[in-house]
Design an enzyme around this catalytic site. Structure first.
Site, mmCIF file in Angstrom:
data_model
loop_
_atom_site.group_PDB
_atom_site.id
_atom_site.type_symbol
_atom_site.label_atom_id
_atom_site.label_comp_id
_atom_site.label_asym_id
_atom_site.label_seq_id
_atom_site.Cartn_x
_atom_site.Cartn_y
_atom_site.Cartn_z
ATOM 1 N N TYR A 1 11.770 -6.775 28.936
ATOM 2 C CA TYR A 1 12.757 -5.830 28.413
ATOM 3 C C TYR A 1 12.733 -5.823 26.884
ATOM 4 O O TYR A 1 13.007 -6.843 26.240
ATOM 5 C CB TYR A 1 14.161 -6.176 28.895
ATOM 6 C CG TYR A 1 14.399 -5.998 30.380
ATOM 7 C CD1 TYR A 1 13.537 -5.248 31.182
ATOM 8 C CD2 TYR A 1 15.498 -6.584 30.997
ATOM 9 C CE1 TYR A 1 13.750 -5.095 32.541
ATOM 10 C CE2 TYR A 1 15.735 -6.428 32.356
ATOM 11 C CZ TYR A 1 14.860 -5.690 33.124
ATOM 12 O OH TYR A 1 15.090 -5.543 34.470
ATOM 13 N N SER A 2 12.392 -4.668 26.347
ATOM 14 C CA SER A 2 12.305 -4.494 24.889
ATOM 15 C C SER A 2 11.458 -5.580 24.239
ATOM 16 O O SER A 2 11.781 -6.100 23.175
ATOM 17 C CB SER A 2 13.698 -4.433 24.262
ATOM 18 O OG SER A 2 14.389 -3.286 24.690
#
Length: 328
Positions: A61-62
């Site tokens: 995530y990111s």
């Protein structure tokens, strides 16, 4: 807030889990709508204030910044032993050989990277994000077992796979005396109920805790059909999940709206109440980018649906193509 055991374990988790995919550096992720660190911290703090002790993120995530933001916020707001932190491994974190997957090399490297970003010496739940078709399941399960024995994870879980593969992994672990999965993070909501065919009955029979992702169908269950948001206009993953069945899904969304009006509550509470009534769901993973999102979700426990209302919500559903699994 209500608390329940995660599957057959002794671990107490809140019945709402805060999903942290919406936190991170947008420049390092596929979604432009994620919150930066300054704006994610109030959401995490609000979750704690509401009694939520269960937080789910992933290394991918990111590009790891979701883990970083979550770890720093929790360190500032709460003692480590008061929260349950879950993260995931599988998707590539770098280009080239051994950049992802579930090999022993990848798992051993990525757990250390996640722990460093989260600022903790262990995670409570370490999950495989998908099935790795290029690595023997024996190699994966032994590596996960060692992660637990080394004290870097308390429990292990799985996500998004066919039921027979999940059971195969459990059998391999049992055969060798290795740690078994205690949870399944699957795609399950009123617009996507294909998990009811095999995975949900399997989890019920085996005492597996179910922590569904996308419980609100990326927000589609919470707003008028014609209403759009930055996420609905830019999230290609969401479009891939639901656009193909939009005509059928609209009927379900309209019934959620009708029932919400009858109960005098936001639609999010009807969608979550339906999930909370479905055994063996433990804790839906709610992604929130506004404080109001969390407040509405936390109030879903007050909504009690009758058998007739459950049937009313479910009746328009039609079979959907399988999405979320990589292969079969």
């Amino acid at each position: 807030m209500e608390y329940v055991k995660l599957g057959k374990t002794g671990l107490d988790v809140s019945r709402i889990c805060l999903g942290c995919m919406g936190f991170g550096d947008a420049a390092r992720w596929i979604h432009p709508w994620v919150l930066d660190e300054e704006h994610s911290r109030p959401v995490i703090k609000k979750a704690l204030d509401l009694g939520i002790n269960f937080f789910d993120t992933a290394n991918v995530y990111s590009d790891g910044t979701s883990e970083e933001f979550l770890g720093r916020a929790l360190k500032d707001y709460v003692s480590r032993d008061e929260v349950v932190i879950a993260t995931k491994v599988y998707f590539p974190m770098k280009k080239g050989p051994n950049g992802g997957g579930l090999s022993r090399k990848a798992i051993m490297h990525e757990i250390d990277q996640s722990l460093q970003r989260l600022g903790t010496d262990y995670v409570d739940l370490y999950q495989i994000h998908r099935w790795d078709y290029d690595t023997p399941i024996e190699e994966t399960m032994e590596a996960l077992h060692d992660i637990v024995k080394y004290g870097k994870a308390r429990y292990i879980g799985a996500s998004a796979m066919p039921a027979w593969r999940f059971m195969k992994a459990q059998h391999v672990a049992e055969k060798h005396g290795w740690t078994k999965f205690v949870s399944m993070q699957n795609h399950y909501n009123l617009l996507y109920r294909e998990e009811e065919r095999e995975m949900m009955p399997l989890c019920k029979e085996e005492g597996i805790g179910v922590i569904p992702y996308s419980p609100l169908a990326s927000g589609r269950l919470t707003r008028d059909w014609s209403e759009t948001t930055l996420r609905s206009e830019t999230d290609q993953v969401q479009k891939g999940k639901y656009d193909a069945t939009a005509d059928a899904d609209r009927l379900v969304v309209e019934r959620v709206a009708a029932l919400a009006e009858q109960h005098g509550v936001p639609r999010v509470q009807i969608a979550l109440a339906w999930l909370l009534h479905k055994h063996p769901v433990t804790a839906p993973i709610v992604g929130a980018t506004k404080l109001s999102h969390l407040e509405a979700a936390a109030a879903a426990f007050s909504v009690k649906l009758t058998a007739g209302e459950m049937a009313f919500l479910e009746e328009p559903y039609v079979p959907h193509p399988i999405v979320g699994h990589r292969g079969v």
